[in-house]
Design a protein around this motif. Structure first.
Motif, PDB file in Angstrom:
ATOM      1  N   VAL A 184       5.287  12.043   3.050  1.00 59.97           N
ATOM      2  CA  VAL A 184       3.857  12.369   3.101  1.00 59.97           C
ATOM      3  C   VAL A 184       3.691  13.841   3.471  1.00 59.97           C
ATOM      4  CG1 VAL A 184       3.094  10.033   3.681  1.00 59.97           C
ATOM      5  CG2 VAL A 184       3.740  11.601   5.504  1.00 59.97           C
ATOM      6  N   ARG A 205       2.025  14.507   9.678  1.00 56.86           N
ATOM      7  CA  ARG A 205       2.038  13.373  10.598  1.00 56.86           C
ATOM      8  C   ARG A 205       0.753  12.543  10.491  1.00 56.86           C
ATOM      9  NH1 ARG A 205       4.004  11.042  15.072  1.00 56.86           N
ATOM     10  NH2 ARG A 205       5.916  12.197  14.858  1.00 56.86           N
ATOM     11  N   GLU A 206      -0.388  13.243  10.357  1.00 55.88           N
ATOM     12  CA  GLU A 206      -1.659  12.515  10.283  1.00 55.88           C
ATOM     13  C   GLU A 206      -1.661  11.552   9.100  1.00 55.88           C
ATOM     14  OE1 GLU A 206      -1.389  15.648  10.996  1.00 55.88           O
ATOM     15  OE2 GLU A 206      -2.372  15.846  12.939  1.00 55.88           O
ATOM     16  N   GLU A 207      -1.123  12.025   7.982  1.00 58.88           N
ATOM     17  CA  GLU A 207      -1.089  11.133   6.814  1.00 58.88           C
ATOM     18  C   GLU A 207      -0.141   9.958   7.072  1.00 58.88           C
ATOM     19  OE1 GLU A 207      -0.295  12.916   2.964  1.00 58.88           O
ATOM     20  OE2 GLU A 207      -0.009  10.925   2.071  1.00 58.88           O
ATOM     21  N   ASP A 264      -8.555  -0.992  -1.540  1.00 57.20           N
ATOM     22  CA  ASP A 264      -7.350  -1.043  -2.364  1.00 57.20           C
ATOM     23  C   ASP A 264      -7.427  -2.121  -3.436  1.00 57.20           C
ATOM     24  OD1 ASP A 264      -6.061   1.020  -1.293  1.00 57.20           O
ATOM     25  OD2 ASP A 264      -4.851  -0.146   0.114  1.00 57.20           O
ATOM     26  N   ALA A 323      -6.040  13.910   5.648  1.00 58.38           N
ATOM     27  CA  ALA A 323      -5.102  12.843   5.278  1.00 58.38           C
ATOM     28  C   ALA A 323      -5.833  11.672   4.626  1.00 58.38           C
ATOM     29  CB  ALA A 323      -4.341  12.371   6.517  1.00 58.38           C
ATOM     30  N   GLU A 379       3.645   2.105 -10.767  1.00 58.19           N
ATOM     31  CA  GLU A 379       3.161   0.845 -10.205  1.00 58.19           C
ATOM     32  C   GLU A 379       1.983   0.298 -11.014  1.00 58.19           C
ATOM     33  OE1 GLU A 379       4.378  -0.980  -7.606  1.00 58.19           O
ATOM     34  OE2 GLU A 379       6.049   0.422  -7.729  1.00 58.19           O
ATOM     35  N   LEU A 438       6.513   5.493  -0.434  1.00 62.23           N
ATOM     36  CA  LEU A 438       7.631   4.754   0.174  1.00 62.23           C
ATOM     37  C   LEU A 438       8.940   5.121  -0.512  1.00 62.23           C
ATOM     38  CD1 LEU A 438       8.464   2.519   2.215  1.00 62.23           C
ATOM     39  CD2 LEU A 438       8.170   0.878   0.359  1.00 62.23           C
ATOM     40  N   ARG A 497       4.775  11.912  -6.603  1.00 64.49           N
ATOM     41  CA  ARG A 497       3.975  10.832  -6.012  1.00 64.49           C
ATOM     42  C   ARG A 497       3.072  10.193  -7.067  1.00 64.49           C
ATOM     43  NH1 ARG A 497      -0.729   9.462  -3.715  1.00 64.49           N
ATOM     44  NH2 ARG A 497      -1.780  11.376  -4.312  1.00 64.49           N
ATOM     45  N   ALA A 543       0.841  -1.204   0.000  1.00 64.16           N
ATOM     46  CA  ALA A 543       0.000   0.000   0.000  1.00 64.16           C
ATOM     47  C   ALA A 543       0.877   1.255   0.000  1.00 64.16           C
ATOM     48  CB  ALA A 543      -0.929   0.007   1.206  1.00 64.16           C
ATOM     49  N   MET A 591      -5.620  10.252   0.686  1.00 61.30           N
ATOM     50  CA  MET A 591      -5.273   8.867   0.363  1.00 61.30           C
ATOM     51  C   MET A 591      -6.378   8.140  -0.380  1.00 61.30           C
ATOM     52  SD  MET A 591      -3.743   7.956   4.087  1.00 61.30           S
ATOM     53  CE  MET A 591      -3.882   6.205   3.834  1.00 61.30           C
ATOM     54  N   ARG A 606       5.034   8.017  -9.333  1.00 61.53           N
ATOM     55  CA  ARG A 606       5.350   6.708  -8.717  1.00 61.53           C
ATOM     56  C   ARG A 606       4.123   5.798  -8.733  1.00 61.53           C
ATOM     57  NH1 ARG A 606       7.730   9.849  -3.691  1.00 61.53           N
ATOM     58  NH2 ARG A 606       9.840  10.343  -4.393  1.00 61.53           N
ATOM     59  N   VAL A 607       2.959   6.389  -8.458  1.00 56.02           N
ATOM     60  CA  VAL A 607       1.714   5.596  -8.487  1.00 56.02           C
ATOM     61  C   VAL A 607       1.509   5.034  -9.890  1.00 56.02           C
ATOM     62  CG1 VAL A 607      -0.818   5.759  -8.340  1.00 56.02           C
ATOM     63  CG2 VAL A 607       0.602   6.851  -6.595  1.00 56.02           C
ATOM     64  N   GLU A 664      -2.079   7.529   9.190  1.00 53.77           N
ATOM     65  CA  GLU A 664      -3.134   6.848   8.420  1.00 53.77           C
ATOM     66  C   GLU A 664      -2.545   5.833   7.443  1.00 53.77           C
ATOM     67  OE1 GLU A 664      -6.417   6.851   8.811  1.00 53.77           O
ATOM     68  OE2 GLU A 664      -6.061   8.089  10.573  1.00 53.77           O
ATOM     69  N   ARG A 665      -1.426   6.208   6.809  1.00 54.31           N
ATOM     70  CA  ARG A 665      -0.791   5.272   5.862  1.00 54.31           C
ATOM     71  C   ARG A 665      -0.346   3.998   6.580  1.00 54.31           C
ATOM     72  NH1 ARG A 665      -1.127   6.694   0.335  1.00 54.31           N
ATOM     73  NH2 ARG A 665      -1.038   8.942   0.152  1.00 54.31           N
ATOM     74  N   GLU A 678       3.904   1.410  -1.273  1.00 60.65           N
ATOM     75  CA  GLU A 678       4.518   1.467  -2.609  1.00 60.65           C
ATOM     76  C   GLU A 678       3.507   1.985  -3.630  1.00 60.65           C
ATOM     77  OE1 GLU A 678       8.080   0.845  -4.402  1.00 60.65           O
ATOM     78  OE2 GLU A 678       7.767  -0.720  -2.910  1.00 60.65           O
ATOM     79  N   ARG A 679       2.311   1.398  -3.595  1.00 55.37           N
ATOM     80  CA  ARG A 679       1.275   1.799  -4.562  1.00 55.37           C
ATOM     81  C   ARG A 679       0.813   3.226  -4.337  1.00 55.37           C
ATOM     82  NH1 ARG A 679      -1.588  -3.266  -3.615  1.00 55.37           N
ATOM     83  NH2 ARG A 679      -3.125  -1.995  -2.555  1.00 55.37           N
ATOM     84  N   GLY A 680       0.920   3.683  -3.101  1.00 54.81           N
ATOM     85  CA  GLY A 680       0.532   5.058  -2.798  1.00 54.81           C
ATOM     86  C   GLY A 680       1.583   6.075  -3.197  1.00 54.81           C
ATOM     87  N   GLY A 681       2.742   5.585  -3.645  1.00 56.43           N
ATOM     88  CA  GLY A 681       3.793   6.486  -4.118  1.00 56.43           C
ATOM     89  C   GLY A 681       4.516   7.232  -3.008  1.00 56.43           C
ATOM     90  N   ARG A 729      -3.020   1.510   7.534  1.00 56.02           N
ATOM     91  CA  ARG A 729      -3.561   0.677   6.446  1.00 56.02           C
ATOM     92  C   ARG A 729      -2.798  -0.645   6.274  1.00 56.02           C
ATOM     93  NH1 ARG A 729      -6.213   4.570   6.786  1.00 56.02           N
ATOM     94  NH2 ARG A 729      -7.441   5.669   5.211  1.00 56.02           N
TER      95      ARG A 729
END
Lengths: 76, 415
Positions: free
Chosen positions: A48, A51-53, B105, B13, B227, A27, B220, A20, B17, B223-224, A56-57, A22-25, A60
């Motif tokens: 990100v 901090r909140e993000e 997801d 956030a 993938e 990492l 970002r 998740a 996402m 990168r998405v 949340e990441r 990696e896919r979220g771009g 997941r």
């Protein structure tokens, strides 16, 4: 902003489902740390917005009984 | 920080996402990106109303998805084609619950890819594509996009409304294009991402916080996309290009905000983690063995500098060769001028001067201050100081940048 996520897990980090991130771009890097008495340790470096993000990441990711510490990386 | 503020930051956030995934999944059901985006926004409003009171749900993504689907059903019911569409999506909604344990997801990749291709559809103008991409895929608010592009909120809002209408009017299907169309449409997607990146990277004015945010968001999304479309070399190449360029962001301006040229930058300030990521992305592109595209060549050029720990370690011969390849893919006198600089660094100023003299008649270079500036540099290195002085003065008269003019006049005075 960047956050370092330290994970102390009974399983190796590679066994955790982190795609998740990696896919979220978000990492940037991941690696293992020298094993701790309480388990295997590793880290993720994520990029990100705040901090909140970061929290949340990480929420997941289906983690086993882990100790997770999320720390913001200082900007030099 | 108050509890409500904390919840709002969490909602921001979560929205960032999940919003693209919610819109993408809804668009698949409704076949209407505009409606999908509106219903996702409605779900966000509901979250802003309910979560501060009731707490953030265990699976906020599923909550947003279910709420948005219900809104979509309500909306469709009000429309004349209620009977047909409700049958298509009603079953799905009945099965979902706000506390659905599964995430959203899984199997979302194709929907997300369809959304990217739809938001960047060539039927839309550039500004519309950029605004729609940031809104629907980046999860940025209208006011954030407006701040980034130094325009009013209403301008961005209108752009988005018109863009959604244009997509509907043109009957753009919500799908991933196939066959020959894929490459054209992919080029449009990559163009939008690179435009967003450059808007943040190149601008010297505007909101200090929002501009770097644009670079980060473009990176970002790149990168998405890498993938989602791992077999497209140009996608990896664009990611490589952006990673390497972003690595220099802290070194490219001086303390007073003045630009610092690449060869004069403090490489200790480069972000070597991003360079490493860029080089890795470039390797992924190369491993696909596809014909080199423009992003590949530009990334390979950036990599030549990125691999050099010191300016004198730069592989100028490879850079000259890459500019030749780029000139074949995208012929341009500007590319040739860059090649002249590379030739000069690789083989001496005479080689560079020969090429500059060859292209100096090109229409696109007339009035372009870098032509006399580069020529002056070569002449100076060859000891032809009188001619060099005249070229620097000419360049100073052509540039619109005050700092650059001062620099060029100083060089002329030093001849």
């Amino acid at each position: 902003m960047r956050f370092m996520v330290f994970v102390r897990s009974p399983d190796p980090l590679a066994a955790l489902h982190t795609d998740a991130l990696e896919r979220g771009g978000v990492l940037l890097d991941a690696g293992d740390l020298v094993p701790h008495a309480c388990g295997v340790s590793g880290y993720w470096l994520i990029d990100v917005r705040n901090r909140e993000e970061a929290v949340e990441r990480v929420k997941r990711i289906p983690l086993p009984a882990c100790v997770v510490e999320i720390r913001q990386v200082a900007v030099v | 920080m108050g509890a409500t503020t904390s919840v709002h930051r969490t909602i921001d956030a979560v929205w960032r996402m999940e919003s693209a995934k919610v819109i993408a999944a809804l668009a698949r059901y409704t076949r209407d990106v505009g409606l999908a985006e509106e219903m996702a926004q409605d779900a966000l409003v509901a979250a802003l109303e309910q979560w501060p009171e009731e707490g953030v749900p265990k699976n906020p993504g599923a909550w947003l998805m279910t709420t948005a689907k219900r809104r979509a059903i309500d909306q469709i019911r009000r429309r004349e084609n209620f009977n047909r569409k409700v049958e298509e999506i009603g079953r799905d909604v009945q099965e979902a619950t706000p506390d659905a344990s599964e995430g959203i997801d899984d199997e979302i990749g194709d929907d997300l890819l369809s959304l990217i291709f739809t938001a960047c559809h060539p039927v839309l103008g550039t500004e519309a594509r950029v605004a729609l991409t940031l809104k629907m895929l980046g999860g940025l608010k209208t006011e954030e996009i407006a701040r980034a592009f130094l325009v009013s909120d209403s301008t961005v809002a209108q752009r988005i409304v018109r863009a959604k209408k244009a997509l509907a009017d043109a009957g753009v299907p919500f799908e991933v294009p196939e066959g020959p169309e894929l490459q054209t449409r992919l080029a449009s997607v990559l163009e939008v991402l690179y435009l967003i990146f450059n808007e943040g990277y190149s601008a010297t004015q505007g909101d200090d916080w929002m501009r770097p945010e644009l670079c980060a968001e473009a990176l970002r999304l790149g990168r998405v996309l890498a993938e989602l479309a791992p077999k497209e070399a140009e996608v990896h190449s664009l990611v490589a290009l952006m990673e390497i360029q972003a690595s220099r962001s802290k070194a490219r301006t001086g303390p007073g905000g003045e630009p610092v040229l690449l060869l004069e930058q403090d490489r200790g300030k480069w972000d070597w983690l991003l360079i490493g990521r860029g080089l890795k992305a470039l390797e992924r592109a190369e491993a696909l063995n596809q014909p080199p595209g423009p992003y590949y060549v530009q990334a390979a050029l950036a990599a030549c500098h990125g691999r050099a720990r010191r300016p004198e370690d730069t592989d100028w011969q490879r850079i000259a060769t890459l500019y030749e390849v780029l000139g074949q893919i995208s012929p341009s006198p500007i590319v040739e001028l860059n090649r002249a600089v590379a030739l000069s660094m690789a083989y001496g100023p005479a080689a560079g001067l020969a090429l500059v003299d060859e292209i100096s008649g090109a229409k696109a270079l007339q009035g372009y201050h870098l032509l006399p500036s580069v020529r002056g540099d070569f002449l100076l290195k060859l000891g032809r100081t009188k001619e060099a002085k005249a070229e620097f003065e000419k360049a100073a008269s052509l540039t619109r940048n005050e700092r650059e003019r001062t620099l060029l006049l100083e060089r002329a005075a030093g001849c």
